[in-house]
Design a protein around this motif. Structure first.
Motif, PDB file in Angstrom:
ATOM      1  N   ALA A  58       0.780  -0.970   0.176  1.00 48.11           N
ATOM      2  CA  ALA A  58       0.439   0.134  -0.099  1.00 48.11           C
ATOM      3  C   ALA A  58       0.990   1.369   0.097  1.00 48.11           C
ATOM      4  N   ASP A  59       2.753   1.100   0.555  1.00 49.99           N
ATOM      5  CA  ASP A  59       3.050   2.197   0.304  1.00 49.99           C
ATOM      6  C   ASP A  59       3.072   2.801  -1.099  1.00 49.99           C
ATOM      7  N   TRP A  60       2.861   2.368  -2.300  1.00 52.72           N
ATOM      8  CA  TRP A  60       3.363   2.714  -3.409  1.00 52.72           C
ATOM      9  C   TRP A  60       2.406   3.126  -4.124  1.00 52.72           C
ATOM     10  N   ILE A  61       2.221   3.926  -4.725  1.00 60.06           N
ATOM     11  CA  ILE A  61       1.005   4.235  -6.259  1.00 60.06           C
ATOM     12  C   ILE A  61       1.957   4.614  -7.800  1.00 60.06           C
ATOM     13  N   GLN A  65       0.114   3.669 -16.985  1.00 59.75           N
ATOM     14  CA  GLN A  65      -1.089   2.479 -17.100  1.00 59.75           C
ATOM     15  C   GLN A  65      -0.893   0.312 -16.832  1.00 59.75           C
ATOM     16  N   LYS A  66       0.261   0.646 -17.097  1.00 59.63           N
ATOM     17  CA  LYS A  66       1.184  -0.744 -16.678  1.00 59.63           C
ATOM     18  C   LYS A  66       0.958  -1.244 -15.350  1.00 59.63           C
ATOM     19  N   GLY A  67       0.517  -0.302 -14.525  1.00 61.50           N
ATOM     20  CA  GLY A  67       0.656  -0.826 -13.054  1.00 61.50           C
ATOM     21  C   GLY A  67       1.995  -1.047 -12.496  1.00 61.50           C
ATOM     22  N   PHE A  68       1.851  -2.537 -11.985  1.00 63.50           N
ATOM     23  CA  PHE A  68       2.986  -2.743 -11.101  1.00 63.50           C
ATOM     24  C   PHE A  68       3.783  -4.563 -12.029  1.00 63.50           C
ATOM     25  N   GLN A  69       4.241  -3.869 -12.232  1.00 65.21           N
ATOM     26  CA  GLN A  69       4.640  -5.347 -12.728  1.00 65.21           C
ATOM     27  C   GLN A  69       6.418  -5.407 -13.456  1.00 65.21           C
ATOM     28  N   THR A  70       6.918  -7.079 -13.517  1.00 70.16           N
ATOM     29  CA  THR A  70       8.060  -6.891 -13.177  1.00 70.16           C
ATOM     30  C   THR A  70       8.777  -7.559 -14.694  1.00 70.16           C
ATOM     31  N   PHE A  71       9.903  -7.272 -14.662  1.00 71.12           N
ATOM     32  CA  PHE A  71      10.787  -7.776 -15.969  1.00 71.12           C
ATOM     33  C   PHE A  71      12.398  -8.057 -15.535  1.00 71.12           C
ATOM     34  N   SER A  91       4.838   6.769  -0.401  1.00 71.20           N
ATOM     35  CA  SER A  91       4.591   7.450   0.537  1.00 71.20           C
ATOM     36  C   SER A  91       5.031   6.676   1.752  1.00 71.20           C
ATOM     37  N   LEU A  92       5.294   7.585   2.548  1.00 71.82           N
ATOM     38  CA  LEU A  92       6.032   7.147   3.775  1.00 71.82           C
ATOM     39  C   LEU A  92       5.609   7.456   4.923  1.00 71.82           C
ATOM     40  N   SER A  93       5.153   7.570   5.968  1.00 70.87           N
ATOM     41  CA  SER A  93       4.965   8.216   7.206  1.00 70.87           C
ATOM     42  C   SER A  93       5.269   7.691   8.584  1.00 70.87           C
ATOM     43  N   ASN A  94       5.204   8.538   9.391  1.00 71.31           N
ATOM     44  CA  ASN A  94       5.844   7.847  10.968  1.00 71.31           C
ATOM     45  C   ASN A  94       7.525   7.921  11.275  1.00 71.31           C
ATOM     46  N   LEU A  95       7.820   8.936  10.124  1.00 72.27           N
ATOM     47  CA  LEU A  95       9.416   8.365  10.359  1.00 72.27           C
ATOM     48  C   LEU A  95       9.915   8.459  11.064  1.00 72.27           C
ATOM     49  N   PRO A  96      11.541   8.111  11.803  1.00 73.09           N
ATOM     50  CA  PRO A  96      11.908   8.216  13.278  1.00 73.09           C
ATOM     51  C   PRO A  96      12.297   9.682  13.018  1.00 73.09           C
TER      52      PRO A  96
END
Length: 293
Positions: A58-61, A65-71, A91-96
């Protein structure tokens, strides 16, 4: 590129091998000396897209149009192939508590990248990395007609807020069929301490090839004020007169010789009248005495 340019870049890569290891040592030494997960021996504070089997969360957007894909390329699995107009966001939150962020990641740049096309990273909307990545003069994957480049990139930048948004993108202008990129092995470290690095050493870029490693340091905005360059008059030291035992005469004190003085006295050349021509003795007939009366 011409063959001469390929040779030139290859030589640069060989010469920069030692420099790259020194620069990487400086970066890690500085982080080890600060308070971070790395200094505690616990690894990175955040990791994503493991090169063996990348996964998303969920951290990644994915702004594509390809979305998440790998090669797969040269034994690693990258998230991509992304091209013109494609971006992926973290997107990261609650960092130390921290005041510096160090991040490193692997990039595959595939096929026909032009010289003015760059891989770009933004942090909280501000560009922190933009560089053209050259090929390794090897075709690893993608179109077999083009060379590819496999890179490990690093970046240190000032950051202290409890949230962080990263964008990975490029300036490519064609589809993935012609040119593309992918990333894997992202590591992020939050550093709370002093990192005494010159501005030109806040980027680390290495590309491992058969010819060695090339380092491409890039200055940041925190460049110290330049010292004014002295003018030509300031650069020249004052001349010390050369002492002489006798005063050097000027052109006014040296009389110009006249023509008569310049020519030596001429010795008169005897004329033909003053030089008697000898008569050979044998040429004269014997004289007969004249009888007297």
């Amino acid at each position: 590129f011409s063959s001469f340019q390929y040779i030139s870049i290859s030589l640069q890569m060989k010469l920069s091998t030692l420099l790259s290891f020194t620069l990487l040592h400086i970066v890690y030494r500085q982080i080890f000396g600060a308070q971070s997960a790395l200094s505690a021996g616990c690894g990175a504070d955040y990791t994503a897209f493991d090169c063996a089997a990348p996964q998303t969360n969920a951290d990644w957007i994915f702004g594509t149009q390809k979305g998440f894909q790998t090669f797969n390329c040269a034994g690693k699995n990258y998230v991509g192939n992304y091209a013109a107009g494609d971006s992926i966001f973290l997107s990261l939150s609650n960092l130390p508590p921290h005041n510096v962020v160090f991040m490193k990641w692997n990039v595959a740049r595939l096929d026909d990248w032009l010289c003015d096309q760059e891989f770009i990273v933004y942090a909280d909307g501000e560009e922190i990395f933009a560089k053209h990545l050259v090929s390794n003069f090897t075709n690893y994957c993608g179109d077999s007609n083009w060379y590819d480049g496999l890179w490990t990139l690093g970046k240190i930048f000032n950051h202290s807020t409890s949230t962080l948004t990263l964008e990975f993108t490029s300036s490519l202008n064609e589809s993935a069929a012609s040119e593309s990129w992918g990333i894997c092995g992202l590591e992020i470290y939050y550093v709370n301490g002093e990192i005494d690095l010159p501005p030109t050493e806040t980027e680390v870029s290495t590309s491992t090839t058969n010819t060695g490693i090339i380092v491409l340091p890039s200055p940041t905005a925190e460049i110290p004020e330049l010292t004014p360059t002295p003018t030509a008059e300031e650069e020249l030291p004052e001349r010390t007169p050369i002492p002489t035992t006798q005063p050097i005469p000027t052109t006014e004190s040296i009389p110009t010789p006249i023509a008569e003085e310049e020519l030596p006295e001429r010795t008169p050349i005897p004329t033909t009248e003053s030089i008697p021509t000898p008569i050979a003795e044998e040429e004269l007939p014997e004289r007969t005495p004249i009888p007297t009366t």
